[in-house]
Design a protein around this motif. Structure first.
Motif, mmCIF file in Angstrom:
data_model
loop_
_atom_site.group_PDB
_atom_site.id
_atom_site.type_symbol
_atom_site.label_atom_id
_atom_site.label_comp_id
_atom_site.label_asym_id
_atom_site.label_seq_id
_atom_site.Cartn_x
_atom_site.Cartn_y
_atom_site.Cartn_z
ATOM 1 N N GLU A 189 0.751 -0.968 -0.074
ATOM 2 C CA GLU A 189 -0.064 0.036 0.029
ATOM 3 C C GLU A 189 0.878 1.273 0.022
ATOM 4 N N VAL A 215 -0.052 -0.279 -4.680
ATOM 5 C CA VAL A 215 -1.773 -0.575 -4.481
ATOM 6 C C VAL A 215 -2.117 0.733 -3.571
ATOM 7 N N TYR A 262 -8.118 -3.361 -4.918
ATOM 8 C CA TYR A 262 -7.548 -3.193 -3.303
ATOM 9 C C TYR A 262 -8.430 -3.515 -2.488
#
Length: 565
Positions: free
Chosen positions: A238, A242, A406
């Motif tokens: 993250e 993503v 996601y």
């Protein structure tokens, strides 16, 4: 960049089709590679990889196959009198053409992947090691993706991992459990050779895509620890590879196709590979047909902005039912009183005219949503994947179709942790990241009770992922299809709204126990319209019938229970 990648794939995939182990090379072609030598160099290997991806363009009635599954679930309906409609209604049999088409296309993709994986050694010495390893990993990823759909739709199927000769073509079914284990192992291994970068416009597999698919397959098959581990690997990316997209609606429009939330999507290109989503979801005023529709009950799913269901919240107004609701309701559905595709969208039977905001100044025009015979079956429509940029060519959309994003991974993680009894702050964080993205901003989930959390994450999947092709699999694996698929598909009251809220259960399913429903021959002006009566046999319909062609040609094949052939 996007167009160049798509064009490259499109220009070489037909060449690969000629050598894809389907006996097309009995004659010796002068202008195409020979089956005896194909895959001997890097160019031919890239052709083969492109051919493996090509199956992702499979369509049902010109609709990309991924969102099709929601149209045969409790939240969707196909207006066409089609094989797809029969599947949703509960009377599909082994000769259903749309189910046969899906089965055939998925196995064709597997066949192409098997051909590449088995024969690519021919050119290993002529191909850079990184290209060779990544190509094999991509084929393994795609094979796993195609098998994932097969086992969730049909249960155990023949597990074929090498090209078969005619004498080897009678293959018995492997168990769903064994295939799931195989896919999880395959994906975890091939992730090592997939690129770190997740490019939503490449249409190519990445590490995140492999792990996201593991998280889904493992979750669907109750491998909680595998689902948790795979989701954590994606979550560790993250901020770099993503990221949740701030604007939820953009994800399903051209404006959001490059979002880092999109982990893997099917790429389309105008003039080459296109689809008809605008026509299927667009309104009659916008030159669409709205023949793929949500059931009216679907609109009752989303909470009010206080986080309560509509039958509990003081904010719910039965005469203004779409106000004070989770913003994803309006992002997902086209609702009466909203502006959709540049038109005032109103399905009230007396609204004979509406506003066209696509012109300056806006004009009043005849309202086909109230007067056209095929416009108002349920009174609402799908908003996702209908972009006004396609308004002048309703069958020629190049809008990409999301396969994995996601937000799904976060909800996969939360659900697996809940079911594993590992409830901690990370579970709440995962759910609330989805609920509280900018443009959504719903109240956080705070309970740590396992039962309450189980239902919370199940509802959240419906709020977040409707019209993305996952609902059918959810209602099957939660074993609630026998309840929700035995409810009729309802349409709105043509000239009113119900005086009270429907009853909403823990899964977010609405029941119209105390709301008038029109019987056959009755006016639906002030009663809910019955659009379709459905039937679901819990002893049969959790799996689709094996296509009759497979039964006729594979002597080792057995039919799923209840289909009789």
């Amino acid at each position: 960049m996007k167009s160049k990648i798509k064009y490259s794939i499109l220009t070489i995939l037909l060449t690969f089709a000629l050598v894809s182990c389907e006996d097309y090379l009995e004659k010796y072609p002068l202008n195409n590679p020979s089956d005896a030598t194909f895959l001997s160099n890097e160019t031919e290997l890239k052709m083969a990889v492109a051919g493996c991806y090509n199956i992702l363009w499979s369509r049902v009635q010109s609709m990309p196959f991924v969102p099709v599954f929601d149209q045969v679930s409790d939240i969707g309906w196909d207006r066409n009198g089609s094989p797809l409609q029969a599947a949703g209604r509960g009377d599909a049999d082994s000769r259903n053409a749309d189910l046969l088409g899906l089965w055939t296309n998925l196995y064709q993709g597997i066949s192409r992947c098997n051909y590449l994986i088995t024969n690519m050694e021919r050119g290993q010495e002529n191909i850079p090691a990184q290209v060779f390893a990544q190509s094999k990993a991509e084929a393994r990823f795609l094979r796993a993706l195609y098998y994932h759909y097969l086992i969730e739709l049909w249960g155990g199927v023949p597990l074929v991992t090498t090209p078969l000769s005619l004498s080897e073509s009678n293959v018995p079914r492997a168990t769903k459990s064994d295939i799931a284990d195989f896919l999880i192992t395959e994906l975890n291994e091939c992730a090592n050779d997939l690129p770190q970068e997740t490019n939503p416009l490449s249409g190519r597999a990445s590490k995140a895509a492999a792990w996201a698919l593991v998280s889904r397959i493992a979750l669907y098959n109750e491998r909680w620890s595998d689902a948790i581990s795979a989701a954590q690997k994606v979550m560790a990316m993250e901020g770099t590879e993503v990221l949740l997209h701030d604007n939820y609606m953009d994800l399903f429009q051209y404006a959001g196709q490059d979002s880092k939330e999109i982990i893997f999507s099917v790429q389309f290109l105008k003039g080459e590979q296109m689809h008809s989503m605008f026509r299927f979801f667009g309104t009659r005023n916008a030159k669409g047909h709205t023949n793929k529709k949500p059931s009216y009950q679907t609109a009752d799913t989303w909470e009010c902005i206080d986080g309560l269901q509509i039958d509990e919240s003081p904010l719910y107004d039965p005469q203004n039912p779409f106000a004070n609701r989770d913003p994803r309701l309006n992002f997902t559905l086209s609702l009466p009183g909203s502006i959709f595709l540049g038109f005032q969208y109103e399905t009230h039977g007396d609204s004979l005219y509406c506003w066209n905001y696509n012109v300056d100044p806006p004009q009043r025009i005849p309202n086909l949503e109230a007067t056209h015979a095929y416009a108002t079956f349920t009174g609402i429509g799908w908003r996702k994947y209908a972009d006004n940029l396609d308004k002048d060519a309703v069958n020629d959309s190049e809008l990409n179709m999301i396969v994995m994003r996601y937000a799904e991974v976060l909800l996969n993680y939360a659900e697996a942790k809940i079911e594993a009894g590992q409830i901690d702050q990370s579970v709440l964080d995962a759910i609330n990241k989805v609920r509280q993205r900018p443009t959504v901003e719903m109240p956080p989930i705070t309970t740590t009770d396992q039962t309450e959390l189980r239902y919370a994450v199940r509802r959240e999947r419906k709020y977040e992922l409707s019209c993305e092709g996952l609902r059918l699999f959810d209602i099957r694996r939660w074993k609630i299809a026998e309840n929700v698929m035995n409810l009729p598909v309802l349409g709105r009251m043509k000239k009113a709204y119900p005086a009270i809220a429907p009853r909403v259960d823990e899964h977010g399913t609405s029941y119209y126990d105390n709301i008038p429903i029109a019987q056959q021959g009755e006016s639906a002006d002030f009663k809910m319209r019955v659009v379709e009566i459905r039937s679901f046999d819990k002893n049969r319909d959790y799996l689709w019938p094996i296509p009759y062609v497979e039964m006729d040609t594979n002597s080792e094949m057995t039919q799923n229970p209840g289909y009789g052939d």
